[in-house]
Design a protein around this motif. Sequence first.
Motif, PDB file in Angstrom:
ATOM      1  N   GLU A   9       0.847  -1.189   0.000  1.00  0.00           N
ATOM      2  CA  GLU A   9       0.000   0.000   0.000  1.00  0.00           C
ATOM      3  C   GLU A   9       0.884   1.242   0.000  1.00  0.00           C
ATOM      4  O   GLU A   9       1.900   1.288   0.696  1.00  0.00           O
ATOM      5  CB  GLU A   9      -0.885   0.027   1.254  1.00  0.00           C
ATOM      6  N   GLU A  80      -9.670   0.875  -7.572  1.00  0.00           N
ATOM      7  CA  GLU A  80     -10.885   1.380  -6.933  1.00  0.00           C
ATOM      8  C   GLU A  80     -11.781   0.239  -6.481  1.00  0.00           C
ATOM      9  O   GLU A  80     -12.347   0.278  -5.384  1.00  0.00           O
ATOM     10  CB  GLU A  80     -11.624   2.312  -7.888  1.00  0.00           C
ATOM     11  N   GLU A  82     -10.865  -2.832  -5.644  1.00  0.00           N
ATOM     12  CA  GLU A  82     -10.255  -3.520  -4.509  1.00  0.00           C
ATOM     13  C   GLU A  82     -10.479  -2.780  -3.202  1.00  0.00           C
ATOM     14  O   GLU A  82     -10.553  -3.391  -2.142  1.00  0.00           O
ATOM     15  CB  GLU A  82      -8.758  -3.719  -4.747  1.00  0.00           C
ATOM     16  N   TYR A  83     -10.563  -1.468  -3.259  1.00  0.00           N
ATOM     17  CA  TYR A  83     -10.682  -0.672  -2.039  1.00  0.00           C
ATOM     18  C   TYR A  83     -12.107  -0.224  -1.746  1.00  0.00           C
ATOM     19  O   TYR A  83     -12.369   0.351  -0.687  1.00  0.00           O
ATOM     20  CB  TYR A  83      -9.732   0.525  -2.105  1.00  0.00           C
ATOM     21  N   ASP A  85     -14.752  -1.934  -0.910  1.00  0.00           N
ATOM     22  CA  ASP A  85     -15.362  -2.624   0.227  1.00  0.00           C
ATOM     23  C   ASP A  85     -14.467  -2.686   1.458  1.00  0.00           C
ATOM     24  O   ASP A  85     -14.811  -3.346   2.439  1.00  0.00           O
ATOM     25  CB  ASP A  85     -15.743  -4.054  -0.183  1.00  0.00           C
ATOM     26  N   GLU A  86     -13.327  -2.035   1.413  1.00  0.00           N
ATOM     27  CA  GLU A  86     -12.379  -2.074   2.528  1.00  0.00           C
ATOM     28  C   GLU A  86     -12.880  -1.258   3.711  1.00  0.00           C
ATOM     29  O   GLU A  86     -13.555  -0.248   3.552  1.00  0.00           O
ATOM     30  CB  GLU A  86     -11.011  -1.521   2.096  1.00  0.00           C
ATOM     31  N   VAL A  87     -12.491  -1.681   4.890  1.00  0.00           N
ATOM     32  CA  VAL A  87     -12.728  -0.868   6.078  1.00  0.00           C
ATOM     33  C   VAL A  87     -11.760   0.306   6.038  1.00  0.00           C
ATOM     34  O   VAL A  87     -10.784   0.300   5.269  1.00  0.00           O
ATOM     35  CB  VAL A  87     -12.515  -1.689   7.370  1.00  0.00           C
ATOM     36  N   ASP A  88     -12.006   1.302   6.854  1.00  0.00           N
ATOM     37  CA  ASP A  88     -11.111   2.456   6.925  1.00  0.00           C
ATOM     38  C   ASP A  88      -9.730   1.976   7.377  1.00  0.00           C
ATOM     39  O   ASP A  88      -9.564   1.483   8.499  1.00  0.00           O
ATOM     40  CB  ASP A  88     -11.671   3.484   7.904  1.00  0.00           C
ATOM     41  N   GLN A  89      -8.753   2.085   6.495  1.00  0.00           N
ATOM     42  CA  GLN A  89      -7.413   1.569   6.796  1.00  0.00           C
ATOM     43  C   GLN A  89      -6.535   2.550   7.558  1.00  0.00           C
ATOM     44  O   GLN A  89      -5.528   2.154   8.122  1.00  0.00           O
ATOM     45  CB  GLN A  89      -6.724   1.157   5.496  1.00  0.00           C
ATOM     46  N   GLU A  90      -6.896   3.810   7.575  1.00  0.00           N
ATOM     47  CA  GLU A  90      -6.033   4.806   8.223  1.00  0.00           C
ATOM     48  C   GLU A  90      -5.720   4.463   9.684  1.00  0.00           C
ATOM     49  O   GLU A  90      -4.554   4.537  10.086  1.00  0.00           O
ATOM     50  CB  GLU A  90      -6.640   6.202   8.109  1.00  0.00           C
ATOM     51  N   ILE A  96      -4.342   6.610   4.274  1.00  0.00           N
ATOM     52  CA  ILE A  96      -5.321   6.077   3.335  1.00  0.00           C
ATOM     53  C   ILE A  96      -4.586   5.783   2.034  1.00  0.00           C
ATOM     54  O   ILE A  96      -4.009   6.689   1.437  1.00  0.00           O
ATOM     55  CB  ILE A  96      -6.458   7.089   3.094  1.00  0.00           C
ATOM     56  N   ASP A 102       1.435  -4.392  -6.684  1.00  0.00           N
ATOM     57  CA  ASP A 102       1.182  -5.823  -6.527  1.00  0.00           C
ATOM     58  C   ASP A 102       2.377  -6.589  -7.072  1.00  0.00           C
ATOM     59  O   ASP A 102       2.876  -6.274  -8.161  1.00  0.00           O
ATOM     60  CB  ASP A 102      -0.064  -6.257  -7.304  1.00  0.00           C
TER      61      ASP A 102
END
Length: 114
Positions: A9, A80, A82-83, A85-90, A96, A102
Amino acid sequence: MSGPALVIELAEPVPPGSIQKLRDLLVRSSSHFEEKRVGEYDLNIHAESLGIADTGGIDGRRPVMVSLMGPGIGDEAVFEAEYADEVDQEPLIGFIPTHAVDVIAFCNRPVDHA
């Protein structure tokens, strides 16, 4: 059979000079190198060039794909999706993600995980 995949990331876009340095490293380390677009490479990497001495008695040339993605550098829709459905990664990683790299191995031997 698919092998290991690593997603790195990133908190900001990768400068063009850094992309060129990555490309140069991959060219030097590969027995086969194909640039599909800037930031996306199919290659056969020499395991030894990455400091992996024990190849398990198999050919040290390993098939790998490296793909930089995010706004302005291709695979934007994949990034876009891939991210989406992601939870807040911060809170988890401190930023973010705006881009990602990859690294995907196309074999599943111990050397490919190294």
